[in-house]
Scaffold this motif. Structure first.
Motif, PDB file in Angstrom:
ATOM      1  N   TYR A   1     -28.179   4.301 -15.099  1.00 22.36           N
ATOM      2  CA  TYR A   1     -27.267   4.322 -13.952  1.00 22.36           C
ATOM      3  C   TYR A   1     -27.628   3.324 -12.846  1.00 22.36           C
ATOM      4  O   TYR A   1     -26.897   3.185 -11.869  1.00 22.36           O
ATOM      5  CB  TYR A   1     -27.236   5.741 -13.338  1.00 22.36           C
ATOM      6  N   GLY A   2     -28.741   2.657 -12.975  1.00 16.13           N
ATOM      7  CA  GLY A   2     -29.203   1.788 -11.895  1.00 16.13           C
ATOM      8  C   GLY A   2     -28.290   0.614 -11.622  1.00 16.13           C
ATOM      9  O   GLY A   2     -28.277   0.079 -10.494  1.00 16.13           O
ATOM     10  N   HIS A   3     -27.479   0.197 -12.613  1.00 16.43           N
ATOM     11  CA  HIS A   3     -26.607  -0.957 -12.418  1.00 16.43           C
ATOM     12  C   HIS A   3     -25.344  -0.618 -11.635  1.00 16.43           C
ATOM     13  O   HIS A   3     -24.597  -1.512 -11.221  1.00 16.43           O
ATOM     14  CB  HIS A   3     -26.194  -1.522 -13.786  1.00 16.43           C
ATOM     15  N   ARG A   4     -25.089   0.701 -11.438  1.00 15.39           N
ATOM     16  CA  ARG A   4     -23.878   1.077 -10.711  1.00 15.39           C
ATOM     17  C   ARG A   4     -23.968   0.628  -9.248  1.00 15.39           C
ATOM     18  O   ARG A   4     -25.049   0.583  -8.655  1.00 15.39           O
ATOM     19  CB  ARG A   4     -23.682   2.594 -10.733  1.00 15.39           C
ATOM     20  N   GLU A   5     -22.816   0.356  -8.716  1.00 17.32           N
ATOM     21  CA  GLU A   5     -22.767  -0.028  -7.301  1.00 17.32           C
ATOM     22  C   GLU A   5     -22.709   1.238  -6.443  1.00 17.32           C
ATOM     23  O   GLU A   5     -21.946   2.158  -6.706  1.00 17.32           O
ATOM     24  CB  GLU A   5     -21.528  -0.898  -7.025  1.00 17.32           C
ATOM     25  N   TRP A   6     -23.569   1.254  -5.439  1.00 17.86           N
ATOM     26  CA  TRP A   6     -23.595   2.402  -4.514  1.00 17.86           C
ATOM     27  C   TRP A   6     -22.528   2.176  -3.453  1.00 17.86           C
ATOM     28  O   TRP A   6     -22.638   1.318  -2.602  1.00 17.86           O
ATOM     29  CB  TRP A   6     -24.962   2.549  -3.858  1.00 17.86           C
ATOM     30  N   LEU A   7     -21.466   2.982  -3.545  1.00 21.38           N
ATOM     31  CA  LEU A   7     -20.348   2.871  -2.611  1.00 21.38           C
ATOM     32  C   LEU A   7     -20.371   4.038  -1.639  1.00 21.38           C
ATOM     33  O   LEU A   7     -21.051   5.034  -1.851  1.00 21.38           O
ATOM     34  CB  LEU A   7     -19.024   2.849  -3.390  1.00 21.38           C
TER      35      LEU A   7
END
Length: 911
Positions: free
Chosen positions: A32-38
């Motif tokens: 999950y680290g590649h997800r963008e934190w929105l």
């Protein structure tokens, strides 16, 4: 890449929750680290806030006192978190941040915990406190994850809210303030070498010379203790610590050895100043004293590793297995066993003692029978009856006259009270003579009817007396469980035995001889008695010497694990060993001192510096060794401390028991010459001392003192540590206590309060047996309240860690199997001194198990490690077990310390 330059990825946003104790590991960031934190949507925010409320209100996230709540409620509360999260996830469609984070934490960190302990709880494992302690330690780890999750939920919501991590228990702060070393106040117990004087009699008058001698002894003891501290590079504190090993024969010695192994593994043994032992605990204590305290010339051996209290040295050093020294102790567990010739030798030695004792009794009874023969010749039987009747009338008349005289002439009371016992004895002598004559008249008729041949009378008499003695012994064994019935039966049997013996001798000697013939019989009797009185030593027939030799061979070893020559107490070298205190009992059932009323004994101790008791005072150990010669060394002190079978047994001394134990020569005690005695010196204790054993009439006045098992007065070994005002005490209680009545501890509480005003606060409920026959815990932590002395500002405080020989049901398979095979385990009778290898290992393993449980993180507050500080350990125990001391000042006496340790437990407020 340029498009991603301004983005914040989950790997970056959640990096603060990685690290050494992470919520998220590498696998999570790979997934999950590649997800963008929105910026989280409202659905995530609402779900996060709802779970936050659950975490700070319904689910336990804070440490509570050990006795608050229940483990099962905590487990249920943690498990219910899954249902709560499921409901919130279903209600917040599209809350993918909440869903991913929360379910990762629950499935990774919480589910293994609930799955493991749900099964254990169903088996009843949580009933034992040391199992629940493991539960609480793991629960604490889970709580840290939940608290970390709560801070992450704040990030999701974008708010600064209530932080549950900042909550602390006020009680912990109070306990830490009370126990912390830097908090220097009179409340801390201050070390007093040689101890506080007792309220019971101490050397009267208290001369300046005696006070100066005590000062010298105190300085010497303090010097010894400081030498050990310097050797182990310890801080020279104003307080002291002590380790106490209780009585209980080889059972307590083996259990104590297991506990010492556990303490040694944490390198705690060098931090104890004193080693106070009683009876069986003295086997183990003397082993360490001989091994580590022998003169350096005997201690150093270039071919062997170093010996010390350090975990890295012998005897507790472990490499591939147990050290040779501890193996040697294991092999010597059945120390009283011997070959056929040795058993024959002991039997003959015992028989010789019985013969001497019987000869003494025969001489006394013969004199009485001859006196009766002379009286029968001087006074006709009819006159005796008339005289007896007249004396009885006179006795009652005197009783009335005595009361009248006291009332009419008050000044005569003292004279009349002094005259009364002598006059009563004289008036009752004639009725007693009449009874004996009547009994002998009946015996004469029986002899003339059934035994007309006088030559057979002696044989029949001896056979009858032997059979009677054997029957009496068997009867004593059969009635051992009827404590109220047995004393009456034994007293009656003893009286009957003496009367019958006198009657038999009367029949044997009464052959119608005149005074000259009677004198010819009496003269050899008196001569034999005189020879015995001059030449016989009461110590030579005692079994002490055999017992001492066997103990020394089994427990007093050198660094090569070979039997060592027992050291003198004054040869003790202080650097490597704890300062030893070997506790015994001074038997004084005939003492006139009011302080001894009911006790019949006083606590007697040997140390390298001094020996003595409150009642007789303390003298230099060198003076005792000089007065008693070669027979007094470490082996003698160890054997005397374990002299359980003796005619005079401290608190349990009784007349009939003393009579029979002396007669049958069941004597492990010894008579020691008192160097302070003003009585003219004799070379050895003679028949006069033996009769004091026979009739339980020893006191503190003579040149010789009767010394026996320390368990006869105080079986825990803590009394001398309390006298010295030790701040930290560890007591290992291995006494025979199958019903868990805690006689050793409660007896100590009584003696400590009466003699020194010391109060020991103890709550023992979790040590008592439940319906399944098991305890909930193996140990308690108690506060000791020392009273203020002259010039002090208030009471001083010490602490006692009390370890009890007990089972909780979660021991290893070997111990549980042994319990199945031996239902009496772990309280085999103390008389059983013939331990097998299996039995030895069961008690040793149990001792190590109990010791290890004292270092569970849920109890101590820190992770178990190789080097544990004594203060650090006791502070952790105090935070877990004790209520704040301030509560006692505010509301009177404090309630007993709550059992147990820190527990993260709450009571669910919802379904």
């Amino acid at each position: 890449m340029l498009e991603d330059a301004g983005k914040v990825l989950w790997r970056d946003a959640l990096s603060a929750w990685g690290g050494d104790d992470p919520l998220f590991d590498d696998k999570f960031f790979e997934a999950y680290g590649h997800r963008e934190w929105l910026d989280p949507p409202d659905s995530d925010r609402n779900a996060a806030y709802s779970l936050h409320v659950e975490l700070i209100s319904r689910i336990s996230t804070q440490p509570l006192a050990y006795n608050e709540g229940s483990e099962k409620a905590a487990l249920k509360s943690i498990y219910s978190l899954f249902g709560t999260a499921r409901t919130l996830t279903q209600a917040a469609a599209g809350a993918y941040i909440f869903e991913t984070i929360v379910w990762h934490v629950l499935n990774t960190h919480v589910r293994p915990f609930t799955a493991k302990w749900h099964a254990k709880a169903n088996k009843g494992d949580l009933r034992a406190l040391d199992s629940s302690d493991v539960f609480r330690a793991e629960l604490r780890s889970v709580q840290k994850k939940l608290l970390a999750l709560d801070t992450l939920l704040a990030k999701v919501v974008g708010a600064e809210w209530y932080d549950a991590r900042e909550v602390s228990r006020p009680g912990d702060d109070a306990i830490e303030k009370e126990m912390a070393d830097q908090f220097v106040t009179p409340r801390q117990a201050v070390w007093k070498p040689m101890g506080e004087p007792s309220s019971v009699a101490v050397v009267r008058p208290r001369t300046k010379e005696y006070a100066a001698e005590l000062d010298r002894l105190r300085a010497s003891e303090e010097k010894f203790v400081k030498a050990r501290r310097k050797f182990y590079n310890l801080k020279d504190e104003k307080w002291s610590s002590g380790l106490a090993l209780s009585g209980g024969g080889i059972r307590s010695a083996t259990f104590a050895m297991g506990v010492l192994v556990s303490l040694s593994r944490r390198n705690l043994l060098p931090q104890f100043d004193y080693l106070s032992t009683v009876s069986g605990g003295g086997y183990t204590g003397s082993f360490l004293t001989q091994l580590l305290g022998s003169p350096k010339s005997k201690l150093e051996d270039p071919k062997n590793p170093k010996v010390s209290l350090r975990a890295s040295d012998l005897p507790f050093k472990r490499e591939e297995g147990e050290s040779l020294l501890l193996q040697r102790l294991r092999h010597g567990a059945s120390f009283l066993s011997g070959g056929a010739w040795e058993r024959f030798s002991v039997a003959m030695f015992q028989a010789q003692g019985i013969f001497i004792n019987l000869l003494l009794l025969v001489l006394l009874i013969s004199l009485l029978a001859n006196a009766q023969i002379v009286l029968a010749q001087l006074i006709p039987s009819s006159l005796v009856a008339s005289l007896a009747f007249s004396c009885l009338i006179a006795f009652f008349v005197w009783a009335i006259a005595l009361q009248v005289g006291r009332s009419l002439v008050p000044t005569s009371r003292r004279f009349l009270n002094g005259l009364n016992p002598w006059l009563c004895a004289g008036l009752l002598l004639a009725p007693l003579l009449a009874v004996i004559q009547a009994a002998n008249g009946g015996a004469t008729w029986i002899r003339e009817t059934w035994l007309p041949d006088r030559s057979l009378l002696m044989g029949y008499a001896l056979v009858f007396l032997l059979l009677f003695g054997a029957t009496l012994s068997i009867g004593c064994a059969l009635f051992i469980g009827f404590s109220r019935t047995r004393p009456a039966l034994m007293s009656a049997a003893t009286i009957i035995f003496i009367v019958l013996s006198e009657g038999f001798f009367f029949q044997i000697l009464n052959g119608g001889q005149d005074y000259g013939q009677t004198l010819q019989i009496v003269a050899p009797i008196v001569a034999a008695g005189a020879v015995l009185f001059i030449t016989f030593s009461a110590n030579t027939t005692s079994l002490h010497h055999y017992y001492r030799t066997k103990l020394a061979k089994a427990f007093l070893l050198d660094s090569r694990a070979e039997p060592a020559s027992p050291m003198k107490m004054t040869d003790f070298e202080a650097e490597r060993a704890m300062f030893p205190i070997i506790n015994c009992a001074l038997n004084v059932p005939n003492s006139k001192m009011p302080e001894m009323r009911g006790r019949q004994s006083d606590l007697f101790s040997f140390t390298p510096v001094s020996a003595g008791a409150n009642l007789i005072g303390h003298s230099a150990m060198s003076a005792w060794e000089e007065a008693n010669g070669k027979q007094l060394d470490l082996a003698s002190a160890m054997a005397l401390s374990g002299a359980a079978v003796s005619p005079q047994m401290g608190l349990k001394t009784n007349r009939y028991g003393s009579f029979w134990l002396t007669l049958l020569n069941l004597r492990l005690n010894l008579w020691l010459k008192n160097p302070r005695s003003q009585v003219p010196v004799r070379y050895f204790p003679n028949l006069w001392n033996l009769q004091k054993e026979l009739f339980a009439s020893a006191d503190e006045k003579g040149a010789f003192l009767n010394i026996s098992d320390g368990g006869h007065i105080e079986n825990l070994g803590v009394y001398e540590l309390l006298r010295r005002r030790c701040r930290f005490i560890v007591a290992v209680d291995g006494e025979n206590d199958s019903q868990m009545t805690f006689h050793a501890l409660t007896n100590l509480q009584r003696l400590a309060y009466i003699d020194h005003g010391v109060v020991i606060e103890a709550d023992l409920d979790d040590l008592r047996k439940g319906e399944d026959g098991l305890s909930r815990s193996h140990f308690r932590f108690c506060r000791i309240r020392y009273p203020s002395g002259a010039g002090d500002h208030g009471e001083e405080i010490g602490y006692l860690a009390y370890l009890k020989l007990s089972l909780t049901g979660n021991e290893g398979e070997f111990i549980r199997r042994y319990k199945f095979d031996e239902p009496a385990f772990p309280h085999h009778p103390t008389a059983n001194q013939f331990f097998t290898e299996v039995q030895f290992e069961a008690y040793r393993a149990l001792g190590e198990h109990v010791g290890d449980k004292m270092f569970l993180p849920a109890i101590t507050g820190f992770q178990d490690k190789d080097d544990v500080g004594l203060e650090e350990w006791f502070l952790g125990l105090g935070k877990s077990f004790l209520d704040p001391l301030a509560s006692a000042k505010a509301g009177g006496p404090s309630r007993p310390p709550n059992p147990g340790v820190q527990a993260d437990i709450d009571k669910p407020s919802g379904p």
